[in-house]
Design a protein around this motif. Sequence first.
Motif, PDB file in Angstrom:
ATOM      1  N   ASP A  24      53.063 -79.564   0.571  1.00 36.22           N
ATOM      2  CA  ASP A  24      52.317 -78.808   1.587  1.00 36.22           C
ATOM      3  C   ASP A  24      52.292 -77.314   1.357  1.00 36.22           C
ATOM      4  O   ASP A  24      51.650 -76.585   2.103  1.00 36.22           O
ATOM      5  CB  ASP A  24      52.875 -79.097   2.985  1.00 36.22           C
ATOM      6  CG  ASP A  24      54.375 -78.832   3.088  1.00 36.22           C
ATOM      7  OD1 ASP A  24      54.980 -78.522   2.044  1.00 36.22           O
ATOM      8  OD2 ASP A  24      54.935 -78.939   4.197  1.00 36.22           O
ATOM      9  N   GLY A  37      50.937 -79.920   5.715  1.00 33.64           N
ATOM     10  CA  GLY A  37      49.647 -80.003   5.038  1.00 33.64           C
ATOM     11  C   GLY A  37      49.767 -80.742   3.728  1.00 33.64           C
ATOM     12  O   GLY A  37      50.747 -81.445   3.484  1.00 33.64           O
ATOM     13  N   SER A  71      45.860 -77.645   5.827  1.00 30.89           N
ATOM     14  CA  SER A  71      46.854 -77.724   6.897  1.00 30.89           C
ATOM     15  C   SER A  71      46.291 -78.324   8.179  1.00 30.89           C
ATOM     16  O   SER A  71      46.889 -78.177   9.248  1.00 30.89           O
ATOM     17  CB  SER A  71      47.413 -76.329   7.180  1.00 30.89           C
ATOM     18  OG  SER A  71      46.371 -75.435   7.539  1.00 30.89           O
TER      19      SER A  71
END
Length: 435
Positions: free
Chosen positions: A419, A341, A332
Amino acid sequence: MKRILLLILFFIVAGVNAQININIGAANVGTAPVSSFFSYSYVQQIYPKQEINANTAGNITGLTFYVDPSSTLTESSNWTVYLGHTSKTAFSSGTDWIPAAQLTQVFTGTITRNNNKVQVVFTMPFAYNNVDNLVVAAKENSPNIDINNFDEAFHVYSHISNSTLYYKGDRSVVDISAPPGGIRADYKSAITISGLTSSAGPACPFIMYPANNTQNVSLSPNITWFPVSGADSYKVSIGTSPGSVNVVNQQVVSGTAFSPSAALATGTTYYLKITAVSANVESSGCSEFMFKTVPAIPANDACSGAFLASVFPYSYTQDDAVSTTNNSGNISVCTSNGDTGMNDGTWFKLAGDGSQYTIKVAMPSGSSFDPQIGVYSGSCSNLSCTGTVDNGGGGAAETLTITTVSGIDYFINVGAYDDTTDAPENTFTITVTKL
């Protein structure tokens, strides 16, 4: 007189035995061989040679379909039936009809239901070559419908994906030379094929997973196959060379799924064979499938193992990225296009010298891998964001240009764009060019 009676008895028995039953105990209902819930229908079904399992070529003299006991066929009894040969095992789209020119009409008229069966006796036998797959097509021509509890009336069983193609509607009788677009189904009619004699043993199973020549198979694969009509068990063999059984030797399985008790080796080619058993008779001539397991975890799976790019242009094809571990979880440090991220994929490293570098990640043709590039400075234990890019979708290349500072190390991570979850990586080629 005794000889005549014995001869008659022989022909009666031979006639009864000259039939092949395929999943006649099925209980589900579907739109095959016709629809009873719409005024008109046209249905094509493909029965592979392997599934028919005839001992030789021969004349098909009729078909029997099986009706749900709660259903009626009063308004769905005007049929035209066709048979044909095909090399297809499935329909590729809703318009992938087998042409009328490849079909032979074997029956037209009114069918009758008797003891939850519809027996279609052909006016002329159909010569099945026992080389190709069999097409069973039926058209229902009555303008009215039957109202049944389950909408449709006939028993079907699950099989190869898209092995049935059907159209049903209320406008007009279907012209089979130009049928409208239809719907594909993953089932077929429970059926008896009269006139053919079954092979001595049961049919060979159709392996669902892994398909032949599948790559990157799990080390603990769940091997699955379709049930074989009449089979009471199966035997699974796995080896590391053609015909070998050094991993699994004729393991008896009662169901239609199997996983090896011990994990398979990474990056290894295996040979799989499954046979069916019925009344202690085993199917013969079954094909052997080949598959390859996932490779070992890449050497550059973690930041600490990053491959050094020192000669430019630098290029490396990562063909073992499917085995990355995501290490401590998603990264991240950088954000891109609203993402917070990216996946921890595989790692590369370059030493900053004040120059600009362009980093490009590309996938082989046909790939659906959606990569993101993250570039960080500092150390593996203390990463700082230099830049990240995720502009394309699955299969699209990504490119990022950075300006380096002399004496600073830069770490390049190529991972899946997601992410929050550990999405799988796949094959890619990274190129680093000094500008």
